[in-house]
Scaffold this motif. Structure first.
Motif, short mmCIF file in Angstrom:
data_model
loop_
_atom_site.label_atom_id
_atom_site.label_comp_id
_atom_site.label_asym_id
_atom_site.label_seq_id
_atom_site.Cartn_x
_atom_site.Cartn_y
_atom_site.Cartn_z
N MET A 151 2.91 8.85 -12.90
CA MET A 151 1.67 8.77 -12.51
C MET A 151 0.99 7.49 -13.02
SD MET A 151 -0.49 12.53 -12.85
CE MET A 151 -0.03 12.76 -14.50
N GLU A 152 1.30 7.00 -14.18
CA GLU A 152 0.94 5.56 -14.51
C GLU A 152 1.56 4.68 -13.94
OE1 GLU A 152 1.49 5.27 -18.89
OE2 GLU A 152 0.86 3.13 -18.85
N GLU A 153 2.79 4.62 -13.53
CA GLU A 153 3.41 3.82 -12.83
C GLU A 153 2.90 3.34 -11.38
OE1 GLU A 153 7.80 4.42 -12.37
OE2 GLU A 153 7.62 3.78 -10.27
N MET A 154 2.78 4.78 -10.89
CA MET A 154 1.99 4.77 -9.47
C MET A 154 0.59 4.14 -9.56
SD MET A 154 3.37 8.20 -7.93
CE MET A 154 2.55 7.83 -6.20
N ALA A 155 -0.19 4.41 -10.64
CA ALA A 155 -1.45 3.87 -10.73
C ALA A 155 -1.42 2.35 -10.63
CB ALA A 155 -2.35 4.44 -11.93
N LEU A 156 -0.62 2.08 -11.48
CA LEU A 156 -0.66 0.56 -11.77
C LEU A 156 -0.14 -0.20 -10.50
CD1 LEU A 156 0.76 0.14 -15.30
CD2 LEU A 156 -1.41 -0.82 -14.43
N LYS A 157 0.84 0.34 -9.57
CA LYS A 157 1.20 -0.26 -8.27
C LYS A 157 0.24 0.09 -7.24
CE LYS A 157 4.24 -1.48 -5.19
NZ LYS A 157 4.55 -2.91 -5.42
N ILE A 158 -0.52 1.08 -7.31
CA ILE A 158 -1.59 1.40 -6.39
C ILE A 158 -2.75 0.13 -6.59
CG2 ILE A 158 -3.48 2.88 -5.77
CD1 ILE A 158 -1.33 5.08 -6.13
N ASN A 159 -2.99 0.01 -8.01
CA ASN A 159 -3.91 -1.02 -8.06
C ASN A 159 -3.77 -2.41 -7.55
OD1 ASN A 159 -6.34 -1.92 -9.79
ND2 ASN A 159 -4.93 -2.68 -11.36
N GLU A 160 -2.31 -2.73 -7.97
CA GLU A 160 -1.95 -4.15 -7.43
C GLU A 160 -2.10 -4.26 -6.00
OE1 GLU A 160 2.00 -4.73 -9.37
OE2 GLU A 160 2.41 -5.70 -7.27
N ILE A 161 -1.95 -3.07 -5.38
CA ILE A 161 -1.97 -3.12 -3.78
C ILE A 161 -3.37 -3.19 -3.15
CG2 ILE A 161 -1.50 -1.66 -1.72
CD1 ILE A 161 1.13 -0.65 -3.24
N LEU A 162 -4.23 -2.29 -3.98
CA LEU A 162 -5.40 -2.27 -3.54
C LEU A 162 -6.35 -3.59 -3.80
CD1 LEU A 162 -6.78 1.33 -4.65
CD2 LEU A 162 -5.90 0.39 -2.27
N VAL A 163 -5.91 -4.26 -4.96
CA VAL A 163 -6.93 -5.36 -5.33
C VAL A 163 -6.43 -6.25 -4.30
CG1 VAL A 163 -6.61 -7.34 -7.21
CG2 VAL A 163 -6.84 -4.81 -7.90
N GLY A 164 -5.27 -6.45 -4.02
CA GLY A 164 -4.92 -7.78 -2.93
C GLY A 164 -5.24 -7.40 -1.73
N TYR A 165 -5.41 -6.21 -1.26
CA TYR A 165 -5.82 -5.76 0.02
C TYR A 165 -7.38 -6.06 0.23
CZ TYR A 165 -6.58 -2.87 4.03
OH TYR A 165 -6.90 -2.21 5.09
N LEU A 166 -8.04 -5.47 -0.87
CA LEU A 166 -9.60 -5.51 -0.83
C LEU A 166 -10.02 -6.94 -1.16
CD1 LEU A 166 -10.20 -2.34 -2.88
CD2 LEU A 166 -11.02 -2.90 -0.31
N LYS A 167 -9.35 -7.76 -1.73
CA LYS A 167 -9.71 -9.14 -1.74
C LYS A 167 -9.93 -9.92 -0.60
CE LYS A 167 -8.53 -12.97 -4.97
NZ LYS A 167 -7.37 -13.72 -5.60
N ASP A 168 -8.86 -9.71 0.02
CA ASP A 168 -8.92 -10.07 1.75
C ASP A 168 -10.25 -9.61 2.33
OD1 ASP A 168 -6.79 -11.44 1.39
OD2 ASP A 168 -5.34 -10.03 2.27
N LYS A 169 -10.93 -8.62 1.99
CA LYS A 169 -12.01 -8.13 2.63
C LYS A 169 -13.26 -8.54 1.74
CE LYS A 169 -8.93 -5.27 4.91
NZ LYS A 169 -8.75 -5.41 6.27
N ARG A 170 -13.11 -9.37 0.72
CA ARG A 170 -14.12 -9.88 0.12
C ARG A 170 -14.74 -8.61 -0.90
NH1 ARG A 170 -13.07 -13.80 -1.49
NH2 ARG A 170 -14.95 -14.42 -2.27
N VAL A 171 -13.85 -7.78 -1.20
CA VAL A 171 -14.25 -6.72 -2.18
C VAL A 171 -13.72 -6.71 -3.46
CG1 VAL A 171 -14.64 -4.07 -2.44
CG2 VAL A 171 -14.89 -5.29 -0.20
N THR A 172 -14.07 -6.69 -4.42
CA THR A 172 -13.60 -6.75 -5.79
C THR A 172 -13.36 -5.24 -6.31
OG1 THR A 172 -14.68 -8.62 -6.57
CG2 THR A 172 -13.71 -7.47 -8.23
N LEU A 173 -12.15 -5.00 -6.76
CA LEU A 173 -11.82 -3.52 -7.22
C LEU A 173 -12.15 -3.51 -8.60
CD1 LEU A 173 -11.07 -0.34 -6.66
CD2 LEU A 173 -8.45 -1.32 -6.90
N VAL A 174 -13.24 -3.00 -9.02
CA VAL A 174 -13.42 -3.02 -10.82
C VAL A 174 -12.72 -1.78 -11.24
CG1 VAL A 174 -15.32 -2.62 -12.12
CG2 VAL A 174 -15.95 -3.95 -10.18
N ASP A 175 -12.78 -0.45 -10.82
CA ASP A 175 -12.13 0.36 -11.33
C ASP A 175 -12.09 1.50 -10.27
OD1 ASP A 175 -14.36 1.67 -11.54
OD2 ASP A 175 -14.89 1.05 -13.50
#
Ligand code: C5P
Length: 236
Positions: A151-175
């Motif tokens: 779960m920890e490994e998946m959470a960190l991987k999902i975070n990495e994917i979401l941060v990059g994806y959202l950055k392109d949409k001008r959204v900052t993923l805080v938590d």
């Protein structure tokens, strides 16, 4: 696929049986709660916005190799999902200090963390979802060490994917908070990914585009959720 009897009603969703024992029917509600149910309200259109936003994230994550419970959208408010046994550990990943972390460690909200923090909370309404660690999880028998590591490994991987994806949409993923389930013996991503469960800030103005607008009485809650769907899909 048919919607059969209701299995469960939570704060934000209802779950129904289908004729397929492996598949459940999720209906997202407009009800909003905060502070462990102490604050209650309705956000008009929230059910359909969160259903469409979650479906979008789940599809995107599946394409990047993350196994989720998502099967398909039925309509604006409902989706089919794999039936899972929910692990009673909520996994919160943070990139920027906000909310309970800012209070707990005395950081000003908005402080960028040098690396992501993963936290575990015991999913128990009566106890108010307390912060727990691997020792508590072991003693409470909530997950095996292998499941927790996954779960920890998946959470960190999902975070990495979401941060990059959202950055392109001008959204900052805080938590954000994730829930996982066990399906055919395997840990998969479950529940939802939406403005109810994430802190999204506009990358340029830092405007809050998430449930903090409801929690903190900032107004324009529905507009913020709509803005997230629009940024993700171009849909109004
Ligand atoms: O309140 P706190 O700062 O601990 O919340 C961290 C993140 O987890 C936020 O994005 C919040 O929306 C989410 N969360 C949640 N459900 C909870 C507690 C927190 O979705 N029960």
């Amino acid at each position: 696929m048919e919607k059969l009897e209701q299995l469960y009603e939570g704060k934000a969703k209802k779950i129904y049986k289908t004729e397929d024992p492996d598949v459940v029917w999720l209906e997202y509600k407009d009800d909003a709660t905060a502070f462990n149910g102490l604050k209650k309200g309705t956000i008009e259109g929230k059910g359909s916005l969160n259903n469409l936003i979650s479906a979008h994230f789940f599809q995107m994550l599946e394409e990047k190799g993350i196994t989720t419970h998502f099967v398909k959208l039925i309509n604006d408010r409902e989706m089919l999902c794999k039936d899972v046994k929910i692990v009673l550990v909520e996994v919160v990943t943070r990139n920027i200090a906000a909310g309970s972390l800012a209070k707990r460690i005395g950081y000003e909200e908005g402080t960028v963390l040098p690396l992501p923090i993963v936290e575990f909370y015991y999913k128990d309404d009566e106890l108010g979802d307390p912060l727990i660690n691997n020792y508590h999880i072991k003693i409470l028998d909530l997950a095996t060490p292998e499941q927790l590591a996954k779960m920890e490994e998946m959470a960190l991987k999902i975070n990495e994917i979401l941060v990059g994806y959202l950055k392109d949409k001008r959204v900052t993923l805080v938590d954000f908070k994730l829930e996982f389930g066990i399906h055919k013996g395997e840990i998969i991503l479950a529940d939802e990914i939406s403005p109810d469960t994430c802190r999204f800030w506009d990358a340029d103005t830092k405007e809050k585009l998430d449930k903090d607008r409801f929690r903190r009485d900032l107004g324009n809650v529905e507009d913020a959720y709509k803005e997230i769907l629009k940024r993700l899909t171009g849909q109004n």
